[in-house]
Design a protein around this motif. Structure first.
Motif, PDB file in Angstrom:
ATOM      1  N   GLU A   1      30.653  24.676  22.898  1.00 42.24           N
ATOM      2  CA  GLU A   1      30.250  23.302  22.588  1.00 42.24           C
ATOM      3  C   GLU A   1      30.579  22.412  23.775  1.00 42.24           C
ATOM      4  O   GLU A   1      31.440  22.729  24.594  1.00 42.24           O
ATOM      5  N   LYS A   2      29.916  21.274  23.839  1.00 44.23           N
ATOM      6  CA  LYS A   2      30.182  20.327  24.918  1.00 44.23           C
ATOM      7  C   LYS A   2      31.588  19.732  24.763  1.00 44.23           C
ATOM      8  O   LYS A   2      31.958  19.279  23.685  1.00 44.23           O
ATOM      9  N   GLY A   3      32.352  19.750  25.864  1.00 43.94           N
ATOM     10  CA  GLY A   3      33.676  19.156  25.854  1.00 43.94           C
ATOM     11  C   GLY A   3      33.609  17.643  25.959  1.00 43.94           C
ATOM     12  O   GLY A   3      32.683  17.089  26.561  1.00 43.94           O
ATOM     13  N   ALA A   4      34.590  16.974  25.373  1.00 43.02           N
ATOM     14  CA  ALA A   4      34.603  15.513  25.393  1.00 43.02           C
ATOM     15  C   ALA A   4      36.037  15.000  25.314  1.00 43.02           C
ATOM     16  O   ALA A   4      36.961  15.738  24.947  1.00 43.02           O
ATOM     17  N   ILE A   5      36.217  13.750  25.662  1.00 35.79           N
ATOM     18  CA  ILE A   5      37.513  13.074  25.574  1.00 35.79           C
ATOM     19  C   ILE A   5      37.317  11.711  24.922  1.00 35.79           C
ATOM     20  O   ILE A   5      36.374  10.988  25.242  1.00 35.79           O
TER      21      ILE A   5
ATOM     22  N   LEU B   1      34.425   7.062  24.871  1.00 37.01           N
ATOM     23  CA  LEU B   1      33.996   8.422  24.570  1.00 37.01           C
ATOM     24  C   LEU B   1      33.285   8.954  25.804  1.00 37.01           C
ATOM     25  O   LEU B   1      32.346   8.322  26.297  1.00 37.01           O
ATOM     26  N   SER B   2      33.752  10.092  26.312  1.00 38.41           N
ATOM     27  CA  SER B   2      33.182  10.654  27.546  1.00 38.41           C
ATOM     28  C   SER B   2      32.973  12.147  27.400  1.00 38.41           C
ATOM     29  O   SER B   2      33.752  12.843  26.729  1.00 38.41           O
ATOM     30  N   LEU B   3      31.940  12.646  28.047  1.00 37.53           N
ATOM     31  CA  LEU B   3      31.761  14.087  28.205  1.00 37.53           C
ATOM     32  C   LEU B   3      32.620  14.558  29.379  1.00 37.53           C
ATOM     33  O   LEU B   3      32.756  13.857  30.383  1.00 37.53           O
ATOM     34  N   THR B   4      33.184  15.763  29.264  1.00 36.92           N
ATOM     35  CA  THR B   4      34.028  16.285  30.341  1.00 36.92           C
ATOM     36  C   THR B   4      33.240  17.078  31.371  1.00 36.92           C
ATOM     37  O   THR B   4      33.742  17.370  32.455  1.00 36.92           O
ATOM     38  N   GLY B   5      32.020  17.473  31.018  1.00 28.66           N
ATOM     39  CA  GLY B   5      31.207  18.269  31.935  1.00 28.66           C
ATOM     40  C   GLY B   5      31.465  19.750  31.838  1.00 28.66           C
ATOM     41  O   GLY B   5      30.944  20.533  32.643  1.00 28.66           O
ATOM     42  N   GLU B   6      32.253  20.174  30.863  1.00 27.03           N
ATOM     43  CA  GLU B   6      32.516  21.599  30.666  1.00 27.03           C
ATOM     44  C   GLU B   6      32.258  21.978  29.214  1.00 27.03           C
ATOM     45  O   GLU B   6      32.189  21.116  28.338  1.00 27.03           O
ATOM     46  N   ASP B   7      32.102  23.276  28.965  1.00 25.60           N
ATOM     47  CA  ASP B   7      31.952  23.777  27.603  1.00 25.60           C
ATOM     48  C   ASP B   7      33.306  24.230  27.071  1.00 25.60           C
ATOM     49  O   ASP B   7      34.169  24.693  27.817  1.00 25.60           O
TER      50      ASP B   7
ATOM     51  N   ASN C   1      23.918  16.010  21.505  1.00 23.35           N
ATOM     52  CA  ASN C   1      23.939  17.347  22.121  1.00 23.35           C
ATOM     53  C   ASN C   1      22.626  17.655  22.823  1.00 23.35           C
ATOM     54  O   ASN C   1      22.581  18.481  23.739  1.00 23.35           O
ATOM     55  N   ASN C   2      21.569  16.991  22.401  1.00 26.64           N
ATOM     56  CA  ASN C   2      20.253  17.171  23.029  1.00 26.64           C
ATOM     57  C   ASN C   2      19.931  16.055  24.020  1.00 26.64           C
ATOM     58  O   ASN C   2      18.782  15.893  24.434  1.00 26.64           O
TER      59      ASN C   2
ATOM     60  N   ASP D   1      44.031  25.123  23.538  1.00 28.89           N
ATOM     61  CA  ASP D   1      43.735  24.712  24.915  1.00 28.89           C
ATOM     62  C   ASP D   1      43.864  23.207  25.141  1.00 28.89           C
ATOM     63  O   ASP D   1      43.724  22.732  26.271  1.00 28.89           O
ATOM     64  N   GLY D   2      44.128  22.449  24.094  1.00 30.26           N
ATOM     65  CA  GLY D   2      44.306  21.015  24.253  1.00 30.26           C
ATOM     66  C   GLY D   2      43.033  20.236  24.535  1.00 30.26           C
ATOM     67  O   GLY D   2      43.068  19.028  24.739  1.00 30.26           O
ATOM     68  N   ARG D   3      41.908  20.913  24.539  1.00 27.45           N
ATOM     69  CA  ARG D   3      40.633  20.246  24.783  1.00 27.45           C
ATOM     70  C   ARG D   3      40.008  19.802  23.461  1.00 27.45           C
ATOM     71  O   ARG D   3      40.457  20.192  22.379  1.00 27.45           O
ATOM     72  N   ALA D   4      38.969  19.010  23.555  1.00 33.45           N
ATOM     73  CA  ALA D   4      38.230  18.558  22.378  1.00 33.45           C
ATOM     74  C   ALA D   4      36.740  18.719  22.647  1.00 33.45           C
ATOM     75  O   ALA D   4      36.304  18.764  23.802  1.00 33.45           O
ATOM     76  N   VAL D   5      35.972  18.781  21.573  1.00 34.09           N
ATOM     77  CA  VAL D   5      34.523  18.923  21.704  1.00 34.09           C
ATOM     78  C   VAL D   5      33.839  17.617  21.328  1.00 34.09           C
ATOM     79  O   VAL D   5      34.425  16.736  20.688  1.00 34.09           O
TER      80      VAL D   5
END
Length: 513
Positions: free
Chosen positions: A184-188, A164-170, A467-468, A133-137
């Motif tokens: 898991e939390k998505g990130a970029i 480093l950013s959270l994407t707001g999606e799992d 994560n918390n 999916d090309g995404r990262a966690v």
């Protein structure tokens, strides 16, 4: 940030696919495909590397820059793309690969004129994602963000991380590839480098018999990244290969100096300019073991074990030599060059160890000394970093066991202590052969032996906290890694606690990491 000056020399110079089709497919005769990041509705910045931003000419962050950092609402001057390459993975030819979850924003030049490539990692699928999916966690993104900066401050050539950013999606991942996928939390991560070109880019063109483009790529790389090469004709390509070999050997020696184990040294993960790239299932060496690999996918062969990294880099250079052969056309030169790699590497390696021990020069007898030391380290399960810290401050008047038990993962009985005493006696004799003072010797040790390394259990703690919604450990690690040759935060300078043994994602990692 100053992103209006981002340019795209690579896409202007080489053949590409401009269809912006993210579907997985082969793209023969092209080196890149244009692609748009998927965009995220609710991103959140975790950290921005302001020092790096100033260094590369981007300036400082303001709240509107989050859109660029996650690939949202890009200005017209930015044309994102992903590159195609090939490679050998775990010793086997894998055919066409490419940037599966990395998308280039382009290139920016600092005030000094130095160019830096910028790319998103985790911004969506590309034609090279191989059904992923090309995404990262967050887990893997944080590991790359912190470790690349740690390596930079250790003095090891590396890519670096801008944000480093959270994407707001799992994102769904099976962390140990054992049939237990979890959200898991998505990130970029936005990462930067002088160049992200790999051995695999050259392998792809050679395998496709695209020799004109191969020559064009080689000329491009020499002109931009190897200004020391001034020869012409075939000699230019020979000098190019020898320069890459030297940079690669120097990088391996730096890995050994600080105890870094990459974990997945495929040819597509080898930088053409000698950088550490693609931080996946890596680890810093804790208990010394030449056969240690942090990558569960690398077991039981242990192809990429700590002690094999020099050998593996030479094998990878063989594959690059095969790719460049259509330009060089001189088998004997390539064979001689690759054989010379071993000589150069081991001499550089042993000179590096001399500095770690505080020796001012390499003596003939040192090969036996190093071999005996390695045996002692492995037998007594000594922590690689902490051993040298104790050796630097060793006090004969203090209890031997109390000084070395804190660096051993085993139990030091009387037999073990006798072996340490014997080693220290030989070490003292060897130090007496120095032509420099003991103070100068200690200074040499301090310059080459870090006090702080980014251990996997610390990263595990940090990931759990983030994560918390907590960030205390993150900022402590970020602070400590910027001065690794000082003991900034003493609690980070000890052995790995027993409770972190055999924990998935901590002591055991997969390529998903």
């Amino acid at each position: 940030m100053n992103i209006e000056h981002i340019k795209h020399p690579f896409t202007e110079y080489f053949p590409g696919d401009f269809s912006k089709n993210p579907m997985q497919r082969n793209t023969p005769k092209v080196l890149f495909s244009t692609i748009d990041p998927i965009g995220f509705d609710h991103p959140k910045l975790i950290h921005f590397n302001s020092n790096l931003a100033a260094e590369i000419g981007l300036g400082q962050y303001d709240q509107n820059d989050i859109n660029f950092l996650v690939g949202n609402h890009l200005p017209e001057n930015i044309q994102p793309y992903a590159t195609a390459y090939a490679g050998h993975q775990f010793g086997n030819w894998a055919g066409q690969l490419g940037d599966g979850r990395a998308i280039f924003a382009g290139e920016i030049s600092s005030h000094s004129g130095k160019a830096t490539e910028i790319q998103w990692k985790g911004a969506g699928a590309t034609p090279y994602s191989r059904h992923a999916d090309g995404r990262a966690v967050l887990r893997s993104s944080l590991r790359e963000y912190l470790m690349s900066e740690a390596m930079f401050h250790l003095g090891v050539p590396t890519t670096r991380a801008l944000s480093l950013s959270l994407t707001g999606e799992d994102v769904i991942r099976d962390v140990m590839y054992n049939g237990n996928p979890q959200a898991e939390k998505g990130a970029i991560v936005v990462r930067t480098a002088e160049s992200f070109l790999r051995f695999g880019h050259f392998e792809l063109l050679s395998a496709q018999n695209e020799y004109k483009t191969l020559e064009k790529l080689t000329e491009y790389v020499i002109e931009r990244y190897f200004p020391e090469i001034t020869s012409v004709g075939v000699q230019k390509y020979k000098d190019f290969f020898e320069n890459i070999s030297k940079r690669t050997a120097d990088l391996m020696v730096e890995w050994y100096r600080v105890g870094f184990v990459h974990g997945v040294m495929n040819t597509d993960n080898m930088s053409i300019v000698g950088l550490t790239i693609d931080y996946g299932p890596y680890s810093m060496m804790e208990e010394y073991d030449l056969n240690f690999t942090p990558n569960t996918t690398d077991i039981p062969e242990k192809r990429y074990a700590f002690g094999k990294q020099g050998q593996t880099s030479q094998w990878n250079l063989w594959q690059l030599a095969n790719a460049l052969h259509p330009l060089i056309k001189d088998e004997k030169f390539l064979e001689d060059s690759l054989n010379a790699f071993g000589t150069y590497f081991w001499e550089a390696h042993d000179n590096m160890l001399c500095k770690k021990f505080g020796f001012d020069q390499l003596l003939e007898e040192d090969e036996e000394f190093f071999t005996n030391w390695q045996g002692l380290m492995q037998e007594l399960q000594m922590d690689y970093t902490l051993f040298f810290n104790v050796l630097e401050t060793f006090n004969e008047e203090k209890d031997l066991k109390s000084q070395f038990q804190k660096v051993s993962y085993g139990i030091l009985d009387d037999k073990s202590l006798t072996k340490i005493e014997n080693f220290l006696s030989i070490y003292k004799i060897r130090l007496d052969k120095n032509k420099i003072s003991r103070n100068s010797s200690i200074l040499l040790m301090r310059e080459n032996n870090p006090k702080f390394i980014l251990r996997n259990y610390l990263l595990y703690q940090c990931i759990e906290e983030l994560n918390n919604g907590q960030s205390e450990v993150f900022y402590e690690l970020l602070h400590a890694l910027q001065k690794p040759y000082e003991e900034i935060i003493p609690k980070f300078s000890g052995k790995r606690p027993i409770k972190y043994d055999n924990i998935p994602g901590c002591s055991m990692l997969s390529c998903s990491s």
